[in-house]
Design a protein around this motif. Structure first.
Motif: not given
Ligand SMILES: NC(=O)c1ccc[n+]([C@@H]2O[C@H](COP(=O)([O-])OP(=O)(O)OC[C@H]3O[C@@H](n4cnc5c(N)ncnc54)[C@H](O)[C@@H]3O)[C@@H](O)[C@H]2O)c1
Length: 282
Positions: A9, A12, A14, A38, A41, A89, A92, A96-97, A117-119, A235
């Motif tokens: 899910i 993005g 991650m 999205f 992309r 994923a 954060e 939403i989660k 995958n929550t941080s 990040i």
């Molecule tokens: N960025 C990092 O370095 C990192 C590292 C480890 C963990 N994380 C965790 O991974 C998760 C995602 O982070 P990211 O960096 O990929 O963020 P991101 O902003 O790149 O991607 C998040 C994606 O989630 C989508 N989204 C939002 N609500 C949604 C829903 N209801 N259903 C489906 N998709 C939905 C968004 O449209 C977006 O494409 C977060 O929980 C973050 O804390 C991030």
């Protein structure tokens, strides 16, 4: 239970990386996001990374095509009914989660593990949204997922031994090294990393050093591969702020208060590398 179809899910940075790694290990993948653009992309990003691997001779073009062929795009959460294991994923954000886990709990078969995958958000709080808290676990990949070896596996109070074992084995199947963390805000990785990044932002805020000097000190003085401000940009500053908020709220301890400058950047929409501007411009 044998995992053949893997649901992701969020497409993005991650979610895309996790989908890529799962498809490379031979699993069928469903990659879901809220909008088609999205998901597209996400797929484009994966295709670009794989194309580079082919160019460098690290991957055959047939393998690339097969990997891409195993990733099925989705914008309807109902598609996840076909998944045997799920990683969430999405952004954060607790609201939403929590909604996602309530919805997935009614969509996915009862035996399916719902990992996040929550941080930083406690797994127990996420699990409590479902009727299967024993099948809820943290599967915390690092960024960029295809490169970084670690998966932090987080056991909630209610997580079963079977759920833990399946998640641990799946991490190994993905070629990763798992490490176990107990369920407190930020777990191990972000409990240590994020206060350091936040302190680097305070150094910038207080004028202790320029962004370049702060990053140079940590790169050359502490042998970090990249400086904390550049890492924050990688990040995502919105993710960094959300993690600090979770630590601050979760421990009720002022040592975790987010730096006002970090908040100011996020409010201005400067989210880092993913949208072209953070502490640096891209
Ligand atoms: N960025 C990092 O370095 C990192 C590292 C480890 C963990 N994380 C965790 O991974 C998760 C995602 O982070 P990211 O960096 O990929 O963020 P991101 O902003 O790149 O991607 C998040 C994606 O989630 C989508 N989204 C939002 N609500 C949604 C829903 N209801 N259903 C489906 N998709 C939905 C968004 O449209 C977006 O494409 C977060 O929980 C973050 O804390 C991030």
């Amino acid at each position: 239970m044998e995992v053949k179809t893997f649901g992701v899910i969020g497409a993005g940075q991650m979610g895309g990386g996790i989908a890529q790694v799962a498809a490379m290990s031979g699993l069928q993948v469903i990659m879901n996001d809220i909008k088609e653009e999205f998901v597209e992309r996400g797929l484009r990003n994966i295709a670009a990374i794989l194309a580079k691997n082919v160019e460098k001779g690290k991957m055959a073009s047939e393998t690339r095509d097969a990997v891409l062929g195993r990733i099925k795009p989705s914008t309807a959460l109902g598609d996840l009914a076909a998944a045997d294991f799920l990683v969430e994923a999405a952004t954060e954000n607790e609201t939403i989660k929590f909604k996602l886990f309530r919805d997935l709990d009614s969509i996915c078969r009862p035996e399916v593990i719902l990992s996040s995958n929550t941080s930083s958000i406690p797994i127990g709080r996420i699990g409590a949204q479902t009727k299967r808290p024993d099948k809820v676990i943290g599967m915390h990949f690092m960024n960029p997922v295809p490169v970084m070896k670690l998966v932090e596996v987080i056991r909630g109070l209610a997580t079963s031994e079977e759920t833990f074992k399946t998640t641990w084995e799946l991490s190994l199947k993905f070629g990763k090294t798992p490490a176990l963390a107990n369920d407190y805000p930020g777990f191990i990785a972000n409990r240590i990393l994020m206060p350091m990044i936040n302190e680097a932002v305070y150094c910038l805020y207080h004028g202790v050093g320029t962004r370049e000097d702060i990053d140079t000190v940590m790169r050359l003085g502490m042998n970090h591969p990249m400086g904390p401000l550049a890492l924050a940009d990688l990040i995502g500053l919105d993710t960094c702020l959300a993690i600090m908020e979770t630590l601050y709220k979760g421990f009720s301890d002022s040592k975790y208060r987010p730096c006002p400058l970090l908040r100011k950047y996020v409010e201005a929409g400067w989210l880092g590398k993913k949208n072209g501007r953070g502490f640096y411009q891209y």
